[in-house]
Design an enzyme around this catalytic site. Structure first.
Site, mmCIF file in Angstrom:
data_model
loop_
_atom_site.group_PDB
_atom_site.id
_atom_site.type_symbol
_atom_site.label_atom_id
_atom_site.label_comp_id
_atom_site.label_asym_id
_atom_site.label_seq_id
_atom_site.Cartn_x
_atom_site.Cartn_y
_atom_site.Cartn_z
ATOM 1 N N SER A 292 -46.321 41.203 -17.765
ATOM 2 C CA SER A 292 -47.372 40.977 -18.758
ATOM 3 C C SER A 292 -48.296 42.180 -18.752
ATOM 4 O O SER A 292 -48.417 42.875 -17.728
ATOM 5 C CB SER A 292 -48.173 39.718 -18.413
ATOM 6 O OG SER A 292 -49.354 39.625 -19.192
ATOM 7 N N TYR B 87 -52.213 34.729 -12.046
ATOM 8 C CA TYR B 87 -51.235 35.153 -13.049
ATOM 9 C C TYR B 87 -51.196 36.674 -13.139
ATOM 10 O O TYR B 87 -50.111 37.287 -13.100
ATOM 11 C CB TYR B 87 -51.583 34.543 -14.403
ATOM 12 C CG TYR B 87 -50.674 34.980 -15.530
ATOM 13 C CD1 TYR B 87 -49.422 34.409 -15.692
ATOM 14 C CD2 TYR B 87 -51.070 35.963 -16.431
ATOM 15 C CE1 TYR B 87 -48.580 34.806 -16.727
ATOM 16 C CE2 TYR B 87 -50.246 36.367 -17.468
ATOM 17 C CZ TYR B 87 -49.008 35.785 -17.607
ATOM 18 O OH TYR B 87 -48.183 36.184 -18.636
#
Length: 284
Positions: free
Chosen positions: A168, A185
């Site tokens: 990401s 995350y």
């Protein structure tokens, strides 16, 4: 000395993106980015695409949609093998079930993942940290490890197998902070992209190329909460230098490129798919 006549010669260039006859596995493939990629793999010529995720119903629905594609290769099929990648026993079972259906794998898109958003002081150990790190990093490593024998089976110097991991932009820049802070995350996505670099060096000599993709915002069930909190699809699209958010074709096209002869000399790299937003945010 090579001449211009020699330099224009390219081997079977019209089929350089073809995945004809390849066998692929897509974890986290029942929806979102994984299903976009699976659709691209099927339409680029794969003969088998294994879809795995935690929920059996989602896998079955995804497989039905893929098998209904009008332009897949004759005889090509998607196959559902539900498995919970957060459990080692399930990863091992997944490898065993795949081995019953095929003697080899050419492509692994390790896409299964989870996110968690909470204020800094509210992040808890089990759900806010361990669950995310285990699924986004540990499970990716062991999925690749357990499927490596099948990936090596037919891999050669001229036709290497491929592994792609989903990172990401939050693992490259800074993810969300504040009320929906994605601390675990962001850390997990930085880790999995660096894991891909390490595995590229480890597995490259075995004729397995390993790369990462780093998507920005793509409308999906997992991202919709952050999308809404950040102002919605239209606002976020306007903030990107190219004026929009990601689309299914962006993921599918990149995965097909990396898995085809066109991506045959890309190893240990990360392709960022965010329309330039990560750089637009750094303007003075």
């Amino acid at each position: 000395m090579a001449s211009a006549k020699d330099d224009v010669k390219l081997h079977d260039f019209k089929n350089i993106f073809s995945l004809s006859g390849k066998v692929a596995v897509v974890s986290g493939g029942s929806r979102g980015l994984g299903l976009h990629a699976a659709s691209g793999l099927m339409q680029a010529g794969c003969s088998k695409v294994f879809i795995t995720s935690r929920k059996a119903k989602g896998c079955e629905e995804a497989v039905a949609a893929l098998n209904a594609l009008p332009n897949k290769a004759p005889g090509a099929r998607a196959i559902s093998i539900p498995a919970d990648s957060s459990k080692m026993s399930e990863i091992e079972r997944l490898a065993q079930e795949i081995a019953k259906e095929t003697s080899h794998i050419d492509i692994l898109f390790a896409n299964a993942g989870a996110t968690w958003g909470a204020p800094f002081a509210a992040v808890d150990e089990k759900n806010g940290w361990d669950k995310v790190m285990d699924l986004n990093v540990k499970a990716v490593f062991f999925t690749i490890q357990k499927l490596a024998p099948l990936l090596q089976k037919r891999a050669t110097l001229e036709d290497p197998s491929r592994v792609i991991v989903t990172g990401s932009v939050a693992g490259i820049g800074i993810g969300a902070t504040g009320l929906l802070g994605t601390y675990s995350y962001s850390a997990s996505k930085a880790a999995v992209l660096h894991l891909a670099r390490n595995l590229a060096v480890e597995l490259g000599p075995r004729h397995i190329l390993v790369n990462g993709i780093a998507p920005g915002f793509f409308p999906s069930k997992m991202a919709n909460g952050l999308l809404d909190a950040a102002g919605g699809v239209e606002k976020l699209g306007e903030e990107s230098p190219n004026g929009r958010l990601g689309r299914g074709e962006d993921i599918a096209g990149t995965v097909v490129f990396l898995c085809s002869r066109a991506g045959g000399h890309v190893n240990g790299d990360t392709i960022v798919l965010d329309g330039g937003k990560i750089w637009g945010n750094s303007r003075l």
